[in-house]
Structure formats: C-alpha cells, structure tokens
Scaffold this motif. Structure first.
Motif, PDB file in Angstrom:
ATOM      1  N   HIS A  45       0.850  -1.182   0.000  1.00  0.00           N
ATOM      2  CA  HIS A  45       0.000   0.000   0.000  1.00  0.00           C
ATOM      3  C   HIS A  45       0.895   1.244   0.000  1.00  0.00           C
ATOM      4  N   PRO A  46       0.335   2.428  -0.326  1.00  0.00           N
ATOM      5  CA  PRO A  46       1.154   3.643  -0.301  1.00  0.00           C
ATOM      6  C   PRO A  46       1.816   3.919   1.042  1.00  0.00           C
ATOM      7  N   ASN A  47       1.202   3.435   2.145  1.00  0.00           N
ATOM      8  CA  ASN A  47       1.803   3.658   3.467  1.00  0.00           C
ATOM      9  C   ASN A  47       2.903   2.654   3.797  1.00  0.00           C
ATOM     10  N   GLY A  48       3.212   1.749   2.849  1.00  0.00           N
ATOM     11  CA  GLY A  48       4.283   0.785   3.058  1.00  0.00           C
ATOM     12  C   GLY A  48       3.834  -0.558   3.583  1.00  0.00           C
ATOM     13  N   GLN A  49       2.545  -0.665   3.982  1.00  0.00           N
ATOM     14  CA  GLN A  49       2.035  -1.932   4.474  1.00  0.00           C
ATOM     15  C   GLN A  49       1.931  -2.946   3.321  1.00  0.00           C
ATOM     16  N   THR A  50       2.208  -4.210   3.621  1.00  0.00           N
ATOM     17  CA  THR A  50       2.139  -5.265   2.610  1.00  0.00           C
ATOM     18  C   THR A  50       0.721  -5.381   2.062  1.00  0.00           C
ATOM     19  N   TYR A  51       0.609  -5.492   0.742  1.00  0.00           N
ATOM     20  CA  TYR A  51      -0.696  -5.657   0.107  1.00  0.00           C
ATOM     21  C   TYR A  51      -1.007  -7.144   0.000  1.00  0.00           C
ATOM     22  N   ASN A  52      -2.089  -7.575   0.645  1.00  0.00           N
ATOM     23  CA  ASN A  52      -2.508  -8.967   0.607  1.00  0.00           C
ATOM     24  C   ASN A  52      -3.753  -9.091  -0.266  1.00  0.00           C
ATOM     25  N   SER A  53      -3.761 -10.080  -1.159  1.00  0.00           N
ATOM     26  CA  SER A  53      -4.869 -10.218  -2.093  1.00  0.00           C
ATOM     27  C   SER A  53      -5.154 -11.681  -2.387  1.00  0.00           C
ATOM     28  N   ASP A  54      -6.444 -11.992  -2.490  1.00  0.00           N
ATOM     29  CA  ASP A  54      -6.859 -13.318  -2.944  1.00  0.00           C
ATOM     30  C   ASP A  54      -7.022 -13.345  -4.464  1.00  0.00           C
ATOM     31  N   VAL A  55      -6.846 -12.180  -5.089  1.00  0.00           N
ATOM     32  CA  VAL A  55      -7.010 -12.086  -6.534  1.00  0.00           C
ATOM     33  C   VAL A  55      -5.706 -12.415  -7.241  1.00  0.00           C
ATOM     34  N   ILE A  56      -4.587 -11.975  -6.658  1.00  0.00           N
ATOM     35  CA  ILE A  56      -3.288 -12.136  -7.296  1.00  0.00           C
ATOM     36  C   ILE A  56      -2.520 -13.267  -6.636  1.00  0.00           C
ATOM     37  N   ASN A  57      -2.095 -14.213  -7.429  1.00  0.00           N
ATOM     38  CA  ASN A  57      -1.274 -15.316  -6.952  1.00  0.00           C
ATOM     39  C   ASN A  57       0.183 -14.970  -7.259  1.00  0.00           C
ATOM     40  N   PHE A  58       0.919 -14.458  -6.251  1.00  0.00           N
ATOM     41  CA  PHE A  58       2.285 -14.027  -6.493  1.00  0.00           C
ATOM     42  C   PHE A  58       3.221 -15.213  -6.714  1.00  0.00           C
ATOM     43  N   LYS A  59       2.894 -16.330  -6.108  1.00  0.00           N
ATOM     44  CA  LYS A  59       3.763 -17.502  -6.234  1.00  0.00           C
ATOM     45  C   LYS A  59       3.818 -17.981  -7.673  1.00  0.00           C
ATOM     46  N   ASP A  60       2.654 -18.064  -8.306  1.00  0.00           N
ATOM     47  CA  ASP A  60       2.592 -18.545  -9.686  1.00  0.00           C
ATOM     48  C   ASP A  60       2.517 -17.402 -10.693  1.00  0.00           C
TER      49      ASP A  60
END
Length: 228
Positions: A69-84
């Motif tokens: 996020h703009p404040n530096g907090q990690t963005y967590n999403s069920d939409v984006i699979n970062f692993k794959d």
C-alpha cells in the motif's frame, strides 16, 4: 515516501484490481493522472516497481500487481497469486464474495492540513478499515481539511489513520495539538528545543514552536481515499 503521482497511480491500481480483478490499462492510467503520454506513466510504473510497491507479471496483459500500500504496508490479495505470477481469471467473481477482515477505529473528526483549526474529538463515530492498515491497536482516523500536505499525496477530503503508540522521528507526518486548542497535520522537525511544523505545499510557511506549546497526538500510518 511516494511522490504525489506515484501515490495517485498506486491507489488507482489497487482500486481497479479490487473492483474489477484486473489492473488498469495505460490509457486509463493516463486519463486518471491527466497525462498525455504513456511514457510518463511508464516512468511512474517503473519507479514504483523499483521501490517494491508493484510487480509487473510477465507474459500477462494488463498485469501490474501491487505489493505494498502507499503507506508501506504489505498488500494482501486473494485475486493475485504471487507464487505462480498470475491474476486469477475468476477474480471478478471472487471480489464480490471476498470479505476482508476489518477493524473499527474511532473517527475523531477533522484535522487541518492548512491553517490549524479548533481541535475536534467526536467519540461517537467509528470507521471500518482493513486490518492491514493498522500498525497498532491504538489507531484512530481523522478527515483531512485543507491542501497544505498535497505534495505528500494528502488531499482535502482524504481520511488519515493515526497511530498514537509510535516513535516520532524528523520528517514524520504527525498530528500536533497547538496550545491545547488547535490541531494540525504537518511534518515534524525538531532542532534543539524548537519544534517546526512543516507543510508540504510551497504556498504555506513552516511554523516554529517551543516544546511547551506542542503535544504530539500520533503519527500518520495510513490514508484512505474515496473515488466517486
């Protein structure tokens, strides 16, 4: 800290992904930021990528994935699979059913990003915010009124999240209570016994106070903006 355009673009990308399950096109980014050239957008995207706020997913059209996020907090999403490294093709339907964990924090009223205004403490209202926005259990929210912090990406009408339990360092954006009467949102600087409250807008002047006149009521840890 992100620039105004970096902050604006990152917020727009997050908003579009959470609403539609796909990142915006470069044409849509140009329109949102009122830029005529895609090269300008490409420079902002590249700078966000270099700073770790986004990731461009290879071999995927319109696939820009937020990492923070703009404040530096990690963005967590069920939409984006970062692993794959893909955006889920069923993401639009997932968004409709997604129920992110939220917490309630007190909404105390308005804070001046301009000339200090009379302090307001309205304890009867609460605001639902994503848990990922909160840096501690002692946070509260304030509406922003004024434009003295626009160069830090904070606009009139935004809502800022303030963490009361945090260390304050030079350059931090804080809520300062002046003479126990007026509250303002400014950048903090301390030199010797003097405290400077700095705006982020060349049209406003830095104000200097003695330490007995200022009570720091927290540090900005997040920002919420509504797009109508």
């Amino acid at each position: 800290m992100l620039t105004l355009k970096q902050n604006q673009l990152l917020n727009f990308i997050i908003l579009r992904i959470e609403k539609y399950g796909v990142s915006p096109s470069y044409e849509e980014m140009c329109e949102e930021l009122e830029l005529k050239s895609k090269s300008g957008i490409n420079r902002i995207v590249k700078s966000l990528e270099e700073r770790g706020y986004i990731e461009r997913l290879e071999n995927k059209a319109r696939a820009i994935a937020p990492r923070k996020h703009p404040n530096g907090q990690t963005y967590n999403s069920d939409v984006i699979n970062f692993k794959d490294k893909f955006i889920n093709k069923h993401s639009h339907s997932l968004i409709k059913n997604l129920k992110p964990q939220k917490d309630q924090i007190p909404l105390f009223g308005k804070i001046a990003a301009g000339t200090p205004i009379e302090a307001i403490s309205n304890y009867g209202e609460y605001l639902d915010v994503p848990s990922s926005f909160l840096t501690s259990e002692d946070c509260y929210a304030l509406y922003v009124e004024g434009d003295s912090m626009i160069d830090e990406g904070i606009f009139d009408g935004d809502t800022v999240i303030i963490d009361k339990k945090t260390n304050i360092n030079n350059g931090d954006i804080i809520v300062a209570l002046i003479d126990n009467e007026e509250a303002t949102l400014k950048k903090f600087r301390k030199k010797g016994d003097s405290i400077a409250l700095e705006p982020a807008n060349k049209n406003y002047k830095t104000q200097i106070y003695g330490p007995d006149r200022i009570v720091i009521q927290g540090k900005m840890s997040g920002l919420i903006r509504s797009y109508n």
